[in-house]
Design a protein around this motif. Structure first.
Motif, PDB file in Angstrom:
ATOM      1  N   GLY B 412       1.938   6.966   9.106  1.00  0.00           N
ATOM      2  CA  GLY B 412       3.039   6.880   8.149  1.00  0.00           C
ATOM      3  C   GLY B 412       3.613   5.477   8.020  1.00  0.00           C
ATOM      4  N   LYS B 413       2.831   4.459   8.438  1.00  0.00           N
ATOM      5  CA  LYS B 413       3.350   3.090   8.388  1.00  0.00           C
ATOM      6  C   LYS B 413       2.877   2.308   7.162  1.00  0.00           C
ATOM      7  CE  LYS B 413       3.838   2.778  13.410  1.00  0.00           C
ATOM      8  NZ  LYS B 413       3.157   2.318  14.639  1.00  0.00           N
ATOM      9  N   LEU B 414       1.955   2.862   6.395  1.00  0.00           N
ATOM     10  CA  LEU B 414       1.556   2.241   5.113  1.00  0.00           C
ATOM     11  C   LEU B 414       2.046   3.163   4.015  1.00  0.00           C
ATOM     12  CD1 LEU B 414      -2.077   0.769   4.956  1.00  0.00           C
ATOM     13  CD2 LEU B 414       0.124  -0.404   4.940  1.00  0.00           C
ATOM     14  N   LYS B 415       3.145   2.795   3.377  1.00  0.00           N
ATOM     15  CA  LYS B 415       3.773   3.740   2.444  1.00  0.00           C
ATOM     16  C   LYS B 415       3.479   3.461   0.978  1.00  0.00           C
ATOM     17  CE  LYS B 415       7.403   5.588   5.350  1.00  0.00           C
ATOM     18  NZ  LYS B 415       7.678   4.606   6.434  1.00  0.00           N
ATOM     19  N   GLU B 416       2.737   2.336   0.694  1.00  0.00           N
ATOM     20  CA  GLU B 416       2.367   2.046  -0.701  1.00  0.00           C
ATOM     21  C   GLU B 416       1.602   3.214  -1.305  1.00  0.00           C
ATOM     22  OE1 GLU B 416       3.000  -0.268  -2.939  1.00  0.00           O
ATOM     23  OE2 GLU B 416       3.855  -1.663  -1.477  1.00  0.00           O
ATOM     24  N   SER B 417       1.686   3.339  -2.631  1.00  0.00           N
ATOM     25  CA  SER B 417       0.766   4.243  -3.307  1.00  0.00           C
ATOM     26  C   SER B 417       0.216   3.528  -4.532  1.00  0.00           C
ATOM     27  CB  SER B 417       1.473   5.541  -3.693  1.00  0.00           C
ATOM     28  OG  SER B 417       2.558   5.254  -4.537  1.00  0.00           O
ATOM     29  N   GLY B 418      -0.771   4.129  -5.179  1.00  0.00           N
ATOM     30  CA  GLY B 418      -1.424   3.498  -6.334  1.00  0.00           C
ATOM     31  C   GLY B 418      -2.742   2.862  -5.934  1.00  0.00           C
ATOM     32  N   VAL B 419      -3.433   2.314  -6.930  1.00  0.00           N
ATOM     33  CA  VAL B 419      -4.677   1.578  -6.678  1.00  0.00           C
ATOM     34  C   VAL B 419      -4.275   0.148  -6.326  1.00  0.00           C
ATOM     35  CG1 VAL B 419      -6.820   0.717  -7.696  1.00  0.00           C
ATOM     36  CG2 VAL B 419      -6.031   3.045  -8.235  1.00  0.00           C
ATOM     37  N   ARG B 420      -4.589  -0.306  -5.140  1.00  0.00           N
ATOM     38  CA  ARG B 420      -4.039  -1.566  -4.619  1.00  0.00           C
ATOM     39  C   ARG B 420      -5.094  -2.477  -4.017  1.00  0.00           C
ATOM     40  NH1 ARG B 420       1.065  -1.988  -6.744  1.00  0.00           N
ATOM     41  NH2 ARG B 420       2.086   0.045  -6.572  1.00  0.00           N
ATOM     42  N   LEU B 421      -4.757  -3.769  -4.011  1.00  0.00           N
ATOM     43  CA  LEU B 421      -5.412  -4.747  -3.144  1.00  0.00           C
ATOM     44  C   LEU B 421      -4.418  -5.047  -2.018  1.00  0.00           C
ATOM     45  CD1 LEU B 421      -6.828  -7.359  -5.722  1.00  0.00           C
ATOM     46  CD2 LEU B 421      -7.855  -5.244  -4.880  1.00  0.00           C
ATOM     47  N   PRO B 422      -4.894  -5.575  -0.908  1.00  0.00           N
ATOM     48  CA  PRO B 422      -3.974  -5.842   0.212  1.00  0.00           C
ATOM     49  C   PRO B 422      -3.209  -7.157   0.019  1.00  0.00           C
ATOM     50  CG  PRO B 422      -6.212  -6.358   0.874  1.00  0.00           C
ATOM     51  CD  PRO B 422      -6.304  -5.801  -0.521  1.00  0.00           C
ATOM     52  N   ILE B 423      -2.576  -7.296  -1.137  1.00  0.00           N
ATOM     53  CA  ILE B 423      -1.854  -8.540  -1.432  1.00  0.00           C
ATOM     54  C   ILE B 423      -0.347  -8.325  -1.398  1.00  0.00           C
ATOM     55  CG2 ILE B 423      -3.702  -9.572  -2.811  1.00  0.00           C
ATOM     56  CD1 ILE B 423      -2.320  -8.486  -5.314  1.00  0.00           C
ATOM     57  N   HIS B 424       0.080  -7.134  -1.010  1.00  0.00           N
ATOM     58  CA  HIS B 424       1.507  -6.832  -0.939  1.00  0.00           C
ATOM     59  C   HIS B 424       1.944  -6.882   0.520  1.00  0.00           C
ATOM     60  CE1 HIS B 424       0.886  -5.460  -5.030  1.00  0.00           C
ATOM     61  NE2 HIS B 424      -0.150  -4.761  -4.566  1.00  0.00           N
ATOM     62  N   ALA B 425       3.137  -7.464   0.768  1.00  0.00           N
ATOM     63  CA  ALA B 425       3.623  -7.630   2.144  1.00  0.00           C
ATOM     64  C   ALA B 425       3.653  -6.298   2.887  1.00  0.00           C
ATOM     65  CB  ALA B 425       5.002  -8.272   2.123  1.00  0.00           C
ATOM     66  N   SER B 426       3.997  -5.225   2.151  1.00  0.00           N
ATOM     67  CA  SER B 426       4.075  -3.919   2.795  1.00  0.00           C
ATOM     68  C   SER B 426       2.717  -3.462   3.316  1.00  0.00           C
ATOM     69  CB  SER B 426       4.604  -2.888   1.791  1.00  0.00           C
ATOM     70  OG  SER B 426       3.764  -2.890   0.640  1.00  0.00           O
ATOM     71  N   ILE B 427       1.646  -4.016   2.768  1.00  0.00           N
ATOM     72  CA  ILE B 427       0.298  -3.679   3.253  1.00  0.00           C
ATOM     73  C   ILE B 427      -0.192  -4.719   4.264  1.00  0.00           C
ATOM     74  CG2 ILE B 427      -2.122  -3.336   2.596  1.00  0.00           C
ATOM     75  CD1 ILE B 427      -1.121  -2.302  -0.131  1.00  0.00           C
TER      76      ILE B 427
END
Lengths: 448, 448
Positions: B412-427
């Motif tokens: 439960g520590k990666l809370k992003e959703s959607g189609v993503r690249l790992p370019i967001h601080a939360s990831i």
């Protein structure tokens, strides 16, 4: 009155149309020229009671059918990929058809149908392919008929400038046919040939540095770079046992070394589009391919990149003459490939002036032995100069074989049937004989 | 007990499987590894009560559906073009999915669906792409968050050899990942980047001569050649105003100059097939690209063709070591492209011995300014050595980010959703933090 239908009235058809319309009264034929652009067709025909120009969408079967049905022979000058439909219509309606384009597998598959109907589908009947096939096969068959064997075959063709025009231009070159083909020459497929029994391959970025030197009496020196696939001529000319087969394109000496500068820069690439074209100058365009340097000029960076010395005047003059360092806007919009931008820049300088004209050159080399086993070398060359920027030798040497073949068919003198190239004596003999009357002839020279 | 499904048990998945199976007991998870080759999957898993390897044709929807339905998170190591179907199945069944492959437009189009269902489709999470995104964006965001601006960004990654292995090999290189990609590097699409505000383009035949020199403290010197399209990172990293964006591949000094010999010869071409492969020796293969000469040896012709001098030992030694002049048979049959033949010859020498291993190197350079307007330069580098020829640093740096992300999702520590690249601080923050524990970390260095 026999009827000839010519499909397409573009620049490449002008000489053909002039020739057949000019012969129409004498031959008692009627020539119909059909083009998508009706006024172009009318203009190409001019004023004649034996000919007319009309508008036609040749892709539309219903439109083209009545024209094909009333014709006795059809000549298609349409883009090569459109020929298959026209050939099918001709066979369905029992008409002979002639084209200057490369034979495709699709068309070749119609051979039996053409044979059965006693119709001739004659392809590759221009200059190259066309006159090259006929002139080479005449010599090859001649040697074979006397019991000889071909050991080596080389063949070069070039669309160049006439003697006056080439002196005004350090490249000794201008576009005299399709500029895009000149810019993309050597790209796409690998260059393959066989030399002294060894298969050889040349990558694109070395092609213009591996040239052959050629000299033709009274016409001076030329250089030739390899065409893409020489190997396919092996089966066509039945040269399976020849140790060398090489086909190439002729230029005046120095052209290839200079063109190679464009290849090395990467400016002939057609595989991607560039950014910022609308505000790009010639200088900007070439600078995009040079490594960044905060202080050096484009001239200096270019010399460095191409390993040129300060006194390599012959190369630098060619770049300068073509406007490589000019601050003139390219003059194109949107996203465009390097090859298209280069073509546009070259067309500003490499377009024939109305009074200028061209020269077509063809050169074959044969090494053969007769039954005594002694190797002999024979050169055969053709040089034809044009009249002006419209009646070029290129237009003439492409158009005449087609026009002559159409007349011979109507006169009952071409009796072959099936899907054919002009590599059979029954086809090339009468055509080459007629071509001589129009100054398209070969000089042979034995070399010891 | 949460369940992880790993699709694909090939060489690139080994480190990932070892990592997640090793953590299964501690995490109270169950790992299912599915591969077309069931025994490969079983072997990859080994003996564990928290994991199993099974046979699966992932292309078959009926077969894969029950596995996806029972999983909590799916990791796909399948070939990139197969991902779209797997992603669709995951979204339809409300599962998160992670892949190391480049995001495609097709997958990106599923963004809204993933958002609506609160699911994460995380792409490009290996080494390159993957760790490069995360480590670069961490620095870029750090500078931006303090009000700074990125002026220049350069980034290089290389799969090289560990310090011991590279000393046994004059190229200081062996294949540590997909050999075909190494042979075809730089082909296909144009190399584009922006340098000091000017778009720059490099043709393939110049790519390996326009390298950049790089030095990393304690690890010595490297050289980098440009990757194909650096410009696409402009929008991904929001670097629209940066004056320089350049991405490249690292090699040890001298590699590129030597590889360029193959490019100049044309032996990396994959666009056509050669004749006579079954009886071809290494020497014959290279001779096919050299101009014919009746008396010179292949060695002499090669030197002449490549403009090498008698004492260019560094280059000649590399050719000799790889077996260019050897009379050994290539060992392939049928019609094969030059690129495939070259790869086959290289694999004889460039395959890791069991005791040998690799080293992955990543290096970023940033030039930025803070609100005081003073330009500063920051370098950030990562060097990871492998354990042996199976547990390579390449396998580790590709597998760890995927494995860590899967664990973080389950925790439960990666809370992003959607189609993503790992370019967001939360990831990237939690993943980079975890990576440090396994020795995958970056050293920063301010340069004045």
């Amino acid at each position: 009155m026999k009827r000839i239908l010519i499909l397409g009235a573009g620049r490449s058809a002008t000489a053909l149309i002039n020739f057949l319309v000019g012969k129409a009264k004498e031959d008692n034929t009627y020539v119909t020229v059909a083009d998508m652009d009706g006024s172009l067709a009318e203009k190409a025909v001019g004023v004649s009671e034996f000919a007319k120009g009309i508008q036609l969408n040749a892709l539309n079967e219903e439109e083209r059918l009545p024209l094909i049905q009333e014709a006795d022979v059809v000549i298609s000058m349409l883009p090569a990929h459109l020929h298959i439909d026209i050939v099918k219509s001709c066979l369905a309606n029992n008409k002979h058809i002639i084209t200057p384009s490369y034979l495709t597998e699709e068309i070749d598959a119609l051979h039996q149908e053409a044979l059965d109907k006693n119709l001739l589908v004659l392809n590759e009947l221009g200059l190259d392919p066309g006159i090259d096939h006929m002139s080479a096969m005449q010599i090859i068959d001649g040697i074979r008929n006397k019991g000889g064997e071909i050991l080596e075959f080389e063949s070069f063709t070039g669309g160049l400038l006439d003697s006056k025009t080439e002196l005004t231009n350090p490249w000794r070159y201008k576009f005299t046919w399709n500029p895009r083909n000149v810019v993309l020459a050597g790209q796409g497929r690998a260059v393959k040939f066989i030399q002294n029994g060894t298969y050889k391959y040349i990558p694109y970025h070395k092609l213009f540095r591996r040239t052959e030197k050629i000299e033709i009496d009274e016409h001076g020196k030329f250089e030739g770079y390899a065409n893409r696939d020489s190997l396919k001529y092996r089966s066509v000319y039945k040269l399976e046992d020849a140790r060398t087969i090489f086909r190439g394109t002729l230029r005046r000496p120095g052209y290839c070394r200079a063109w190679d500068m464009f290849v090395q820069l990467g400016v002939t690439d057609d595989s991607y589009n560039m950014e910022g074209v609308s505000t790009m100058t010639h200088r900007d365009f070439f600078n995009s391919f040079l490594a960044y340097n905060a202080t050096d000029s484009v001239e200096l960076k270019m010399m460095h990149y191409l390993n040129l010395r300060q006194d390599d005047d012959v190369l630098l003059e060619k770049l300068d003459w073509i406007g490589v360092f000019s601050s003139e806007l390219v003059g194109l919009e949107g996203k465009v490939s390097p090859a298209k931008i280069l073509q546009h820049i070259l067309e500003k300088k490499w377009t024939l002036e109305p009074h200028e004209t061209d020269r077509c050159v063809m050169w074959h080399k044969f090494i053969y032995k007769m039954q005594d086993g002694v190797e002999k070398e024979l050169h055969s060359s053709m040089v034809v100069e044009g009249e002006d920027s419209v009646n070029t030798s290129m237009a003439l040497t492409v158009g005449l074989p087609l026009g002559i073949a159409a007349r011979l068919i109507l006169q009952g003198k071409l009796k072959e049937s099936g899907v054919r190239l002009p590599i059979h004596a029954s086809i090339y003999e009468p055509i080459l004989e007629e071509l001589k009357k129009y100054g398209v002839l070969f000089n042979e020279k034995h070399v010891s």
